[in-house]
Design a protein around this motif. Sequence first.
Motif: not given
Length: 132
Positions: A81-92, A18-24, A26-32
């Motif tokens: 969750y982030m697409p691709g094969e690389a894992l990233y940490s949350p931003c500041g 459901h991400a709205y990512v017309p610029y990056s 790069f659709p990211v999802g989070a679940a708590i």
Amino acid sequence: MNAALIKLREAAKEAAVHAYVPYSRFPVGAAIELTEEGQYLQGCNVENSAYSMAICAERNALVQSVAKGVPPGTLKTMGIYMPGEALYSPCGACRQMILELMAEDAVIYAFCDSAEFKQWTKFELLPDGFAL
């Protein structure tokens, strides 16, 4: 990866749809995780041409928890969750909100399209952070 982590990953991946990512693009999802029975609050990133107005998936899910009346400091598990094969940490900005709203013993997981994942405590994400 155990069954609970697989369910968490799938809930976060579902949110990314459901991400709205017309610029990056790069659709990211989070679940708590709200309950061990698989009830989750989900969030996705929503971009805007005024980049500072965008919201990350992690903050989106955390804001929803507050709006739904979940007491701050009680959320124990978040999956990102982030697409691709690389894992990233949350931003500041997300790290600060995680520090303030997640439980003292919270664990945050990052998932991607591979079987790999990373995990952190909120204090590992933001050591010496400030909170009330």
